[in-house]
Design a protein around this motif. Structure first.
Motif, PDB file in Angstrom:
ATOM      1  N   GLY A   1      -8.893  -9.929  -1.178  1.00  0.00           N
ATOM      2  CA  GLY A   1      -8.223 -10.127   0.104  1.00  0.00           C
ATOM      3  C   GLY A   1      -6.711  -9.979   0.015  1.00  0.00           C
ATOM      4  N   GLU A   2      -6.188  -9.531  -1.133  1.00  0.00           N
ATOM      5  CA  GLU A   2      -4.750  -9.290  -1.223  1.00  0.00           C
ATOM      6  C   GLU A   2      -4.449  -7.878  -0.709  1.00  0.00           C
ATOM      7  OE1 GLU A   2      -3.698 -11.723  -5.254  1.00  0.00           O
ATOM      8  OE2 GLU A   2      -4.949  -9.952  -5.406  1.00  0.00           O
ATOM      9  N   THR A   3      -3.147  -7.570  -0.670  1.00  0.00           N
ATOM     10  CA  THR A   3      -2.776  -6.222  -0.223  1.00  0.00           C
ATOM     11  C   THR A   3      -2.267  -5.417  -1.413  1.00  0.00           C
ATOM     12  OG1 THR A   3      -2.158  -7.097   1.927  1.00  0.00           O
ATOM     13  CG2 THR A   3      -1.330  -4.895   1.380  1.00  0.00           C
TER      14      THR A   3
ATOM     15  N   THR B   1      -1.610   1.533   1.999  1.00  0.00           N
ATOM     16  CA  THR B   1      -2.035   0.191   1.574  1.00  0.00           C
ATOM     17  C   THR B   1      -3.560   0.154   1.487  1.00  0.00           C
ATOM     18  OG1 THR B   1      -2.217  -0.622   3.826  1.00  0.00           O
ATOM     19  CG2 THR B   1      -0.090  -0.963   2.728  1.00  0.00           C
TER      20      THR B   1
ATOM     21  N   ALA C   1      -6.822  -3.055   1.086  1.00  0.00           N
ATOM     22  CA  ALA C   1      -7.162  -4.465   0.846  1.00  0.00           C
ATOM     23  C   ALA C   1      -7.904  -4.551  -0.480  1.00  0.00           C
ATOM     24  CB  ALA C   1      -8.041  -4.975   1.972  1.00  0.00           C
TER      25      ALA C   1
ATOM     26  N   ALA D   1       1.963  -9.346   2.014  1.00  0.00           N
ATOM     27  CA  ALA D   1       2.030  -7.883   2.057  1.00  0.00           C
ATOM     28  C   ALA D   1       3.466  -7.373   1.967  1.00  0.00           C
ATOM     29  CB  ALA D   1       1.358  -7.376   3.329  1.00  0.00           C
TER      30      ALA D   1
END
Ligand code: KIV
Ligand code: ZN
Length: 552
Positions: free
Chosen positions: A497-499, A491, A493, A522
């Protein structure tokens, strides 16, 4: 036709007899005095010389950049130049800390006309020149050495007389022995000494002796020797500003100017981007920025180089070459894969406010007002580093290395097919189409996974980890009746600020594929990434699955 034996036609330029030359071991510690001759020497070389409006626009840009000495024209030779100089003075357009300079030949009526042009200016450099080299003495003027020297001295005497009659102006006198670079050094000194003897400069009121490479005839080390010889041997040296005026016939004017500064030059005359007669005058932008990249303040502000370039191109009607140092469109652009990779790593490891050290970039483009957008551009010569850099800038996250490699094949295919550049927008769009919007048998809504019309409940998880990815993969496998193995899970960021989730899947006997998804939630991103991987597999017989991905 080129000669098989050019020595029958051309002679090597003689070396200077200079013992213990000092310039090779010196360092440049500070910027020279700059003098822009764009509005005179540069203007004289244009197909269409500048109008008064163009000259004014250029002049104001030069002032804004920080030039304190500007040669504004040759008023006795051109009515436009005369009118322009009058305009500057009458309309009070010359800032108090800027001195205008005007060129004149050694003839009374021309000198008087020149003084008429600059009447009322607070401070002026009057610049006299005459050609002094053997070929000019012999071929052009049929003059003896004595006559050549006398012409320079007489011009100086008349200028002195005209200046004395106008005490309201602070007069600075400049003499140029034109064709200095091709003149016997002893004769250059003799003429300059005689001129200085007539002008009588003092250390408080210096005159300028400007030594031109009117035609660049030798290697820069020879010019440096000539300058050091003059620096050592000229009389009145403490009362003289030693100036150089290199032209670029051999393509080494910048080197000649830099070595001349080492050799004792205090001042450099030239033009922006190297405009000027034939191959041009020395390029002051390159000289200034060369100093800057050595940690020396050039005293000229090129932080909006594109703005400066626009003015110069408009006024000169000559484009700046795309590979022109510091200013060309392509000089901060890497197309080749290995360069892109190194630059990307350089940016990634760069810490703010530390010494600049980005491979392949000798200067921070931001210092010239350039954005980083064009630093990496992608075509068929590029590698994964280039596409990744553009993805980072466009989508705000860095895919893991193996995803980069997989995606670079898709980019390469597009670049090879078009034979042209693939823009950052096109690369981001390709990534979205390839991963986020991959069409196939799988889809999901908030709570359900669908495979080919068969539904299964979406597993829920508070954490978005590999275990969750395996649970989702198992759910799909149960309705797809095929084995799905999660081979990697990563993963990142995103800038928003999203995943971003990257999942490698081996499905049945197909080659491993990555699925990628971005979501603020997420665990939903995990489900989307599985769906993405599943859909990217070439399901036999399914015509809707036409992913552009190539085998990884
Ligand atoms: O190139 C030259 O010699 C000149 C002189 C007038 C200084 O432009
Ligand atoms: Zn010149």
């Amino acid at each position: 036709m080129m000669m098989r034996n050019p020595s029958e036609k051309y002679r090597p330029f003689p070396q200077v007899n200079l013992n213990g030359r000092r310039w090779p071991t010196r360092k440049i510690e500070r910027a020279p005095i700059w003098m822009s001759t764009d509005l005179r020497d540069g203007n004289q070389a244009l197909i269409d010389p500048m109008s008064i409006e163009a000259k004014l626009e250029f002049f104001e840009m030069l002032v804004a950049v920080g030039f304190k000495e500007i040669e504004v024209g040759f008023p006795s030779a051109s009515q436009t130049d005369f009118d322009f100089v009058r305009k500057l003075i009458v309309e009070n357009r010359v800032p108090a800390d800027v001195t205008i300079e005007v060129l004149v030949q050694s003839r009374r009526e021309l000198i008087e006309r020149t003084f008429e042009a600059v009447e009322g200016a607070p401070q002026v450099i009057v610049h006299l020149y005459n050609a002094i080299s053997p070929s000019f003495r012999k071929i052009v003027f049929a003059q003896s050495k004595e006559e050549t020297k006398a012409l320079a001295v007489e011009g100086t005497r008349i200028i002195k007389e005209c200046a004395a009659a106008r005490p309201g102006t602070h007069w600075i006198y400049q003499y140029s022995p034109e064709t200095f670079s091709m003149t016997e050094l002893s004769f250059s000194r003799e003429v300059c000494d005689a001129v200085a003897q007539m002008w009588r400069p003092t250390s408080a009121h210096k005159m300028i002796v400007n030594l031109p490479a009117t035609v660049e005839a030798a290697m820069p080390n020879v010019f440096a020797d000539q300058i050091e010889w003059m620096d050592r041997n000229m009389s009145f040296r403490d009362s003289i500003v030693l100036s150089v005026h290199p032209h670029n016939d051999r393509g080494t004017a910048v080197a000649a100017a830099e070595l001349a500064i080492l050799a004792g030059a205090d001042r450099v005359e030239g033009c922006l981007f190297g405009n000027g007669e034939r191959t041009g005058n020395v390029d002051l932008v390159t000289l200034a920025m060369n100093l800057y990249t050595q940690g020396i303040d050039p005293g000229l502000d090129f932080s909006d180089i594109d703005g400066v370039r626009r003015v110069v191109e408009r006024c000169n009607q000559i484009p700046v070459h795309p590979r022109h140092p510091y200013a060309g469109d392509l000089v901060f652009t890497a197309f080749s894969g290995s360069h892109q990779d190194a630059i990307r790593k350089g940016f990634a490891q760069r810490e703010a406010d530390t010494v600049w050290d980005v491979p392949y970039l000798p200067i921070d483009p931001a210092d010239l007002g350039r954005s980083y957008d064009a630093v990496i551009r992608v075509n068929s010569q590029s590698g994964k580093g280039g596409a990744t850099y553009l993805l980072e800038r466009g989508l705000g996250f860095t895919p893991p290395r193996r995803v980069q490699i997989e995606f670079s094949h898709a980019v390469q295919k597009v670049a090879d097919a078009s034979g042209a550049e693939v823009s950052g927008e096109a690369i981001c769009a390709l990534f979205k189409r390839e991963y986020f919007d991959a069409q196939g048998p799988a889809s999901r809504d908030a709570s359900t996974l669908d495979f080919d019309g068969r539904h299964v409940k979406l597993p829920v998880s508070a954490v978005a980890d590999e275990a969750h990815a395996q649970a989702v993969a198992a759910a799909v496998a149960s309705v797809a009746s095929v084995a799905i193995e999660v081979t990697s899970f990563e993963t990142a960021a995103t800038a928003k600020g999203e995943t971003a989730v990257f999942i490698g899947c081996r499905i049945g006997d197909q080659a491993m594929r990555f699925g990628v998804a971005v979501n603020a939630n997420a665990s939903q991103a995990v489900a989307d990434a599985i769906v993405s991987a599943v859909n990217r597999v070439r399901w036999a017989g399914r015509k809707e699955v036409e992913s552009e991905a190539v085998e990884a």
